[in-house]
Every structure is written in structure tokens, then in C-alpha cells.
Design a protein around this motif. Structure first.
Motif, PDB file in Angstrom:
ATOM      1  N   GLY A 155      54.404  52.442  72.150  1.00 18.16           N
ATOM      2  CA  GLY A 155      54.227  53.839  72.520  1.00 18.16           C
ATOM      3  C   GLY A 155      53.054  54.469  71.794  1.00 18.16           C
ATOM      4  O   GLY A 155      52.662  54.047  70.707  1.00 18.16           O
ATOM      5  N   ILE A 156      52.493  55.486  72.411  1.00 18.79           N
ATOM      6  CA  ILE A 156      51.353  56.198  71.834  1.00 18.79           C
ATOM      7  C   ILE A 156      51.813  57.604  71.467  1.00 18.79           C
ATOM      8  O   ILE A 156      52.319  58.342  72.315  1.00 18.79           O
ATOM      9  N   ALA A 157      51.642  57.944  70.192  1.00 17.16           N
ATOM     10  CA  ALA A 157      51.985  59.279  69.707  1.00 17.16           C
ATOM     11  C   ALA A 157      50.737  60.144  69.752  1.00 17.16           C
ATOM     12  O   ALA A 157      49.653  59.711  69.376  1.00 17.16           O
ATOM     13  N   ILE A 158      50.899  61.370  70.205  1.00 14.77           N
ATOM     14  CA  ILE A 158      49.800  62.330  70.279  1.00 14.77           C
ATOM     15  C   ILE A 158      50.161  63.510  69.383  1.00 14.77           C
ATOM     16  O   ILE A 158      51.280  64.028  69.450  1.00 14.77           O
ATOM     17  N   ARG A 159      49.209  63.914  68.546  1.00  8.74           N
ATOM     18  CA  ARG A 159      49.371  65.079  67.675  1.00  8.74           C
ATOM     19  C   ARG A 159      48.146  65.976  67.828  1.00  8.74           C
ATOM     20  O   ARG A 159      47.078  65.523  68.209  1.00  8.74           O
ATOM     21  N   ARG A 160      48.322  67.246  67.459  1.00  6.22           N
ATOM     22  CA  ARG A 160      47.177  68.158  67.442  1.00  6.22           C
ATOM     23  C   ARG A 160      46.157  67.668  66.421  1.00  6.22           C
ATOM     24  O   ARG A 160      46.510  67.296  65.322  1.00  6.22           O
ATOM     25  N   GLY A 161      44.895  67.722  66.797  1.00 11.47           N
ATOM     26  CA  GLY A 161      43.812  67.356  65.898  1.00 11.47           C
ATOM     27  C   GLY A 161      43.203  68.588  65.247  1.00 11.47           C
ATOM     28  O   GLY A 161      43.609  69.724  65.530  1.00 11.47           O
ATOM     29  N   PRO A 162      42.194  68.375  64.410  1.00 11.35           N
ATOM     30  CA  PRO A 162      41.594  69.495  63.687  1.00 11.35           C
ATOM     31  C   PRO A 162      40.891  70.523  64.575  1.00 11.35           C
ATOM     32  O   PRO A 162      40.698  71.656  64.159  1.00 11.35           O
ATOM     33  N   ARG A 163      40.540  70.147  65.797  1.00 13.00           N
ATOM     34  CA  ARG A 163      39.823  71.081  66.676  1.00 13.00           C
ATOM     35  C   ARG A 163      40.675  71.534  67.859  1.00 13.00           C
ATOM     36  O   ARG A 163      40.156  72.044  68.848  1.00 13.00           O
ATOM     37  N   TYR A 164      41.972  71.376  67.731  1.00 12.98           N
ATOM     38  CA  TYR A 164      42.910  71.704  68.817  1.00 12.98           C
ATOM     39  C   TYR A 164      42.806  73.185  69.212  1.00 12.98           C
ATOM     40  O   TYR A 164      42.625  73.507  70.389  1.00 12.98           O
ATOM     41  N   ALA A 165      42.934  74.076  68.232  1.00 16.53           N
ATOM     42  CA  ALA A 165      42.913  75.513  68.534  1.00 16.53           C
ATOM     43  C   ALA A 165      41.575  75.927  69.146  1.00 16.53           C
ATOM     44  O   ALA A 165      41.537  76.704  70.104  1.00 16.53           O
ATOM     45  N   GLU A 166      40.483  75.393  68.612  1.00 11.15           N
ATOM     46  CA  GLU A 166      39.152  75.696  69.133  1.00 11.15           C
ATOM     47  C   GLU A 166      39.041  75.269  70.602  1.00 11.15           C
ATOM     48  O   GLU A 166      38.505  76.002  71.439  1.00 11.15           O
ATOM     49  N   ALA A 167      39.562  74.082  70.905  1.00 13.07           N
ATOM     50  CA  ALA A 167      39.491  73.579  72.282  1.00 13.07           C
ATOM     51  C   ALA A 167      40.331  74.439  73.229  1.00 13.07           C
ATOM     52  O   ALA A 167      39.905  74.712  74.357  1.00 13.07           O
ATOM     53  N   LEU A 168      41.510  74.874  72.779  1.00 13.14           N
ATOM     54  CA  LEU A 168      42.334  75.751  73.619  1.00 13.14           C
ATOM     55  C   LEU A 168      41.600  77.057  73.916  1.00 13.14           C
ATOM     56  O   LEU A 168      41.629  77.548  75.048  1.00 13.14           O
ATOM     57  N   GLU A 169      40.950  77.613  72.900  1.00 18.68           N
ATOM     58  CA  GLU A 169      40.195  78.853  73.096  1.00 18.68           C
ATOM     59  C   GLU A 169      39.060  78.649  74.093  1.00 18.68           C
ATOM     60  O   GLU A 169      38.840  79.475  74.977  1.00 18.68           O
ATOM     61  N   ARG A 170      38.343  77.540  73.954  1.00 17.69           N
ATOM     62  CA  ARG A 170      37.220  77.265  74.867  1.00 17.69           C
ATOM     63  C   ARG A 170      37.715  77.038  76.297  1.00 17.69           C
ATOM     64  O   ARG A 170      37.093  77.485  77.251  1.00 17.69           O
ATOM     65  N   ALA A 171      38.825  76.339  76.432  1.00 14.56           N
ATOM     66  CA  ALA A 171      39.372  76.094  77.765  1.00 14.56           C
ATOM     67  C   ALA A 171      39.802  77.399  78.416  1.00 14.56           C
ATOM     68  O   ALA A 171      39.555  77.618  79.608  1.00 14.56           O
ATOM     69  N   ALA A 172      40.429  78.299  77.638  1.00 16.66           N
ATOM     70  CA  ALA A 172      40.856  79.593  78.178  1.00 16.66           C
ATOM     71  C   ALA A 172      39.640  80.437  78.570  1.00 16.66           C
ATOM     72  O   ALA A 172      39.645  81.077  79.628  1.00 16.66           O
ATOM     73  N   ALA A 173      38.603  80.425  77.741  1.00 20.05           N
ATOM     74  CA  ALA A 173      37.393  81.191  78.047  1.00 20.05           C
ATOM     75  C   ALA A 173      36.716  80.657  79.306  1.00 20.05           C
ATOM     76  O   ALA A 173      36.255  81.439  80.146  1.00 20.05           O
ATOM     77  N   ALA A 174      36.663  79.336  79.441  1.00 19.56           N
ATOM     78  CA  ALA A 174      36.050  78.736  80.630  1.00 19.56           C
ATOM     79  C   ALA A 174      36.839  79.093  81.883  1.00 19.56           C
ATOM     80  O   ALA A 174      36.260  79.364  82.944  1.00 19.56           O
ATOM     81  N   GLU A 175      38.155  79.107  81.765  1.00 20.60           N
ATOM     82  CA  GLU A 175      38.993  79.459  82.921  1.00 20.60           C
ATOM     83  C   GLU A 175      38.772  80.923  83.319  1.00 20.60           C
ATOM     84  O   GLU A 175      38.663  81.246  84.513  1.00 20.60           O
ATOM     85  N   GLU A 176      38.682  81.803  82.322  1.00 17.01           N
ATOM     86  CA  GLU A 176      38.423  83.226  82.607  1.00 17.01           C
ATOM     87  C   GLU A 176      37.070  83.386  83.289  1.00 17.01           C
ATOM     88  O   GLU A 176      36.928  84.169  84.215  1.00 17.01           O
ATOM     89  N   GLU A 177      36.077  82.628  82.818  1.00 18.37           N
ATOM     90  CA  GLU A 177      34.743  82.709  83.422  1.00 18.37           C
ATOM     91  C   GLU A 177      34.765  82.232  84.870  1.00 18.37           C
ATOM     92  O   GLU A 177      34.165  82.844  85.748  1.00 18.37           O
ATOM     93  N   ARG A 178      35.480  81.120  85.118  1.00 16.82           N
ATOM     94  CA  ARG A 178      35.593  80.622  86.499  1.00 16.82           C
ATOM     95  C   ARG A 178      36.284  81.657  87.381  1.00 16.82           C
ATOM     96  O   ARG A 178      35.897  81.868  88.521  1.00 16.82           O
ATOM     97  N   ASP A 179      37.321  82.295  86.850  1.00 19.15           N
ATOM     98  CA  ASP A 179      38.049  83.304  87.618  1.00 19.15           C
ATOM     99  C   ASP A 179      37.162  84.505  87.937  1.00 19.15           C
ATOM    100  O   ASP A 179      37.195  85.033  89.054  1.00 19.15           O
ATOM    101  N   SER A 180      36.350  84.928  86.973  1.00 16.17           N
ATOM    102  CA  SER A 180      35.472  86.084  87.207  1.00 16.17           C
ATOM    103  C   SER A 180      34.333  85.730  88.164  1.00 16.17           C
ATOM    104  O   SER A 180      33.873  86.588  88.909  1.00 16.17           O
ATOM    105  N   ASP A 181      33.888  84.482  88.148  1.00 18.80           N
ATOM    106  CA  ASP A 181      32.833  84.050  89.073  1.00 18.80           C
ATOM    107  C   ASP A 181      33.340  84.000  90.515  1.00 18.80           C
ATOM    108  O   ASP A 181      32.573  84.170  91.450  1.00 18.80           O
ATOM    109  N   SER A 182      34.644  83.759  90.696  1.00 17.90           N
ATOM    110  CA  SER A 182      35.183  83.653  92.053  1.00 17.90           C
ATOM    111  C   SER A 182      35.455  85.007  92.678  1.00 17.90           C
ATOM    112  O   SER A 182      35.728  85.102  93.850  1.00 17.90           O
ATOM    113  N   ASP A 183      35.364  86.068  91.871  1.00  9.55           N
ATOM    114  CA  ASP A 183      35.605  87.420  92.411  1.00  9.55           C
ATOM    115  C   ASP A 183      34.435  87.984  93.131  1.00  9.55           C
ATOM    116  O   ASP A 183      33.385  87.694  93.219  1.00  9.55           O
TER     117      ASP A 183
END
Length: 134
Positions: A106-134
Motif C-alpha cells: 500500500g501507498i501512504a499519502i501525507r500532506r507535504g511542506p507545500r500542501y497549504a500553498e498548493a491548495l491556495e494556488r488551486a483555489a485562486a486558479a479556480e476563481e480566475e477560471r470562473d471569472s473568465d467564464s463570466d
């Protein structure tokens, strides 16, 4: 000191996550949250204080560790392969850590040192995509 805490001067900047990688990060985050909530609910049902402490310790562990199989079990081999590749991309960027105790285990997955940063970037990118589609 800030650069060293965020991964050191040698760590490359975390780039924009493509949509598949961002989706995989979202799945991992949701699964970790779901596991932790289920364990906390079990702790609330425990009869004794010792059982509650044991269940809360389990909740803490489940909030930080995920089994890859729990993400892909029941899906096609193709879907599992794509998910594994995206997990490796996240691992390469230090967003998650992956460990396997033995070959074909089995493969165990844990949060890495850049986990929070990546979540923030993913959320920002999603917001940008949503605003571009308007």
C-alpha cells in the motif's frame, strides 16, 4: 528564515497546477477531511474517556494519512494510473509525501511542506477560471 521554512532556497517556485493535478489535490484534501470527520464522530460515541482519547488519536492520524487505494479502489486501471501520475506530480512539487513500506504494498499519502500553498494556488486558479467564464 522564511525561504528556509518554505522549502529552502533550492526549492523551485510552485507553478500553476494544471486542472487534473488540482482536481487530484482536491480529492486528496476531501478524503483526508472525510476520514478525520468519521474518526471524530466515532470518538464522540466512545463510552469511556480512555476510548475517546484513543479514537481522537486515531482521528488525528487519519486526518494526516491517506491510503492511495482508498482514492482509486473500484475505479478502472486507467483511472488509477492517471491518479497515480498526478499524485507523483504533487509529490515532485513537495505538495504531498508518499511512502510505500514494501514492493507492491500500500501507498501512504501525507500532506507535504507545500500542501497549504498548493491548495491556495488551486483555489485562486479556480476563481480566475470562473471569472473568465463570466
Amino acid at each position: 528564515a522564511g525561504a528556509a521554512a518554505a522549502g529552502g532556497d533550492d526549492a523551485p517556485a510552485l507553478g500553476v497546477l494544471n486542472s487534473r493535478t488540482a482536481r487530484m489535490l482536491g480529492v486528496i484534501d476531501a478524503e483526508l477531511a472525510s476520514q478525520a470527520e468519521a474518526a471524530r464522530a466515532a470518538a464522540a460515541q466512545a463510552a469511556t474517556a480512555a476510548e475517546r482519547r484513543a479514537q481522537l488519536a486515531k482521528a488525528e492520524e487519519e486526518a494526516t494519512t491517506l491510503r492511495f487505494h482508498s482514492l482509486v479502489g473500484g475505479h478502472s486501471r486507467r483511472t488509477a494510473a492517471v491518479a497515480f501520475y498526478e499524485a507523483l506530480v504533487l509529490k515532485n512539487d513537495d505538495v504531498i509525501d508518499m511512502a510505500q513500506a514494501r514492493a507492491y504494498g500500500g501507498i501512504a499519502i501525507r500532506r507535504g511542506p507545500r500542501y497549504a500553498e498548493a491548495l491556495e494556488r488551486a483555489a485562486a486558479a479556480e476563481e480566475e477560471r470562473d471569472s473568465d467564464s463570466d
